[in-house]
Design a protein around this motif. Structure first.
Motif, PDB file in Angstrom:
ATOM      1  N   ARG A  82      16.810  48.277  19.856  1.00 36.12           N
ATOM      2  CA  ARG A  82      17.367  47.349  18.350  1.00 36.12           C
ATOM      3  C   ARG A  82      16.068  47.836  17.514  1.00 36.12           C
ATOM      4  O   ARG A  82      15.268  48.816  17.900  1.00 36.12           O
ATOM      5  N   MET A  83      16.431  47.285  16.387  1.00 37.45           N
ATOM      6  CA  MET A  83      16.424  47.767  15.741  1.00 37.45           C
ATOM      7  C   MET A  83      14.815  47.776  15.622  1.00 37.45           C
ATOM      8  O   MET A  83      14.290  46.969  15.909  1.00 37.45           O
ATOM      9  N   VAL A  84      14.247  49.284  14.735  1.00 45.28           N
ATOM     10  CA  VAL A  84      13.022  48.994  14.399  1.00 45.28           C
ATOM     11  C   VAL A  84      12.565  48.928  13.214  1.00 45.28           C
ATOM     12  O   VAL A  84      12.727  50.023  12.560  1.00 45.28           O
ATOM     13  N   ARG A  85      11.549  48.694  12.604  1.00 46.51           N
ATOM     14  CA  ARG A  85      10.855  48.639  11.109  1.00 46.51           C
ATOM     15  C   ARG A  85       9.044  48.928  11.508  1.00 46.51           C
ATOM     16  O   ARG A  85       9.246  48.811  11.973  1.00 46.51           O
ATOM     17  N   SER A  86       9.276  50.413  11.003  1.00 47.80           N
ATOM     18  CA  SER A  86       8.171  50.947  11.167  1.00 47.80           C
ATOM     19  C   SER A  86       7.810  51.879   9.815  1.00 47.80           C
ATOM     20  O   SER A  86       8.409  52.304   8.993  1.00 47.80           O
ATOM     21  N   ASP A  87       6.277  52.639   9.863  1.00 50.59           N
ATOM     22  CA  ASP A  87       6.513  53.821   9.027  1.00 50.59           C
ATOM     23  C   ASP A  87       6.742  55.257  10.077  1.00 50.59           C
ATOM     24  O   ASP A  87       6.469  55.789   8.778  1.00 50.59           O
ATOM     25  N   THR A  88       7.321  55.078  10.485  1.00 53.25           N
ATOM     26  CA  THR A  88       7.576  56.274  11.009  1.00 53.25           C
ATOM     27  C   THR A  88       8.948  56.209  12.349  1.00 53.25           C
ATOM     28  O   THR A  88       8.891  55.189  12.570  1.00 53.25           O
ATOM     29  N   LEU A  89       9.493  57.930  12.317  1.00 53.28           N
ATOM     30  CA  LEU A  89      10.638  57.366  12.878  1.00 53.28           C
ATOM     31  C   LEU A  89      10.199  57.846  14.183  1.00 53.28           C
ATOM     32  O   LEU A  89      11.385  57.885  15.518  1.00 53.28           O
ATOM     33  N   PHE A  90       8.967  57.004  15.457  1.00 51.57           N
ATOM     34  CA  PHE A  90       8.442  57.144  16.551  1.00 51.57           C
ATOM     35  C   PHE A  90       8.231  56.433  17.027  1.00 51.57           C
ATOM     36  O   PHE A  90       7.228  56.304  18.052  1.00 51.57           O
ATOM     37  N   ALA A  91       9.273  55.351  16.901  1.00 50.99           N
ATOM     38  CA  ALA A  91       8.998  54.101  17.251  1.00 50.99           C
ATOM     39  C   ALA A  91      10.478  53.450  18.156  1.00 50.99           C
ATOM     40  O   ALA A  91      11.130  53.835  17.412  1.00 50.99           O
ATOM     41  N   TYR A  92      10.557  52.526  18.630  1.00 47.64           N
ATOM     42  CA  TYR A  92      11.546  52.335  19.236  1.00 47.64           C
ATOM     43  C   TYR A  92      11.511  51.091  20.355  1.00 47.64           C
ATOM     44  O   TYR A  92      10.726  50.636  21.109  1.00 47.64           O
TER      45      TYR A  92
END
Length: 185
Positions: A82-92
């Motif tokens: 599922r989509m993730v909203r975070s400050d980096t691209l290193f979350a899933y």
């Protein structure tokens, strides 16, 4: 005169071509036909986005995490990403309730001398069960720690499946537990 060494492959190629192309564009009535009427797995994005707090990106994470993130699948242990909203691209994230992976976190504070990590598929994890709602798994033997937050109501199947990917994507390093905390009076 055509030699037998040339004639045999030519005849074989011609037979293959006739069988592949054929002269009947319609399949025979008794030919098996694939059933495509079933449901497909939900594509990424059908579940609402998950807000994920992520740490500042360190130079080590910036070097190691892209390899892991590039190998994470859209489906893991039967759960759809599922989509993730975070400050980096290193979350899933996968599933509902969401199991969240973050690459490049700080080493777990509770991993101290005397702690026994759990090894799954070649990766050593420190497991924090202090929160009754979420079990936090953090690698302790990788160049940068990877953390997976799993709802307490969910099993560890995604951690098990992700361990194989983490083991190949992020280099091993010897686990180094911190000192035991000073006793308080």
């Amino acid at each position: 005169m055509i030699s037998l060494a040339v004639l045999v492959p030519l005849v074989a190629a011609l037979l293959v071509l006739v069988n592949v192309v054929g002269d009947d564009p319609e399949p025979a009535a008794d030919s098996p036909v694939a059933d495509v009427s079933g449901e497909t797995p939900a594509p990424r994005g059908d579940l609402p986005p998950v807000d994920v707090d992520t740490p500042d990106v360190t130079p080590e994470a910036d070097l190691a995490c892209p390899a892991l993130m590039g190998q994470l699948p859209l489906e893991l242990a039967g759960e759809t990403s599922r989509m993730v909203r975070s400050d980096t691209l290193f979350a899933y994230a996968w599933g509902d309730p969401a199991v969240v992976l973050v690459c490049g976190v700080a080493p777990p504070a509770g991993f101290v001398l005397g702690s026994s990590p759990i090894e799954i598929n070649g990766v050593q994890w420190f497991v924090d069960t202090a929160d009754p709602e979420t079990v936090v798994w953090t690698t302790v033997d990788r160049l940068v720690p990877v953390q997976m937050s799993v709802p307490a109501s969910t099993d560890s199947a995604l951690v098990t499946a992700a361990s194989t990917i983490i083991a190949t994507a992020i280099p091993y390093t010897e686990p180094a537990p911190g000192p035991l905390p000073a006793p308080t009076n």
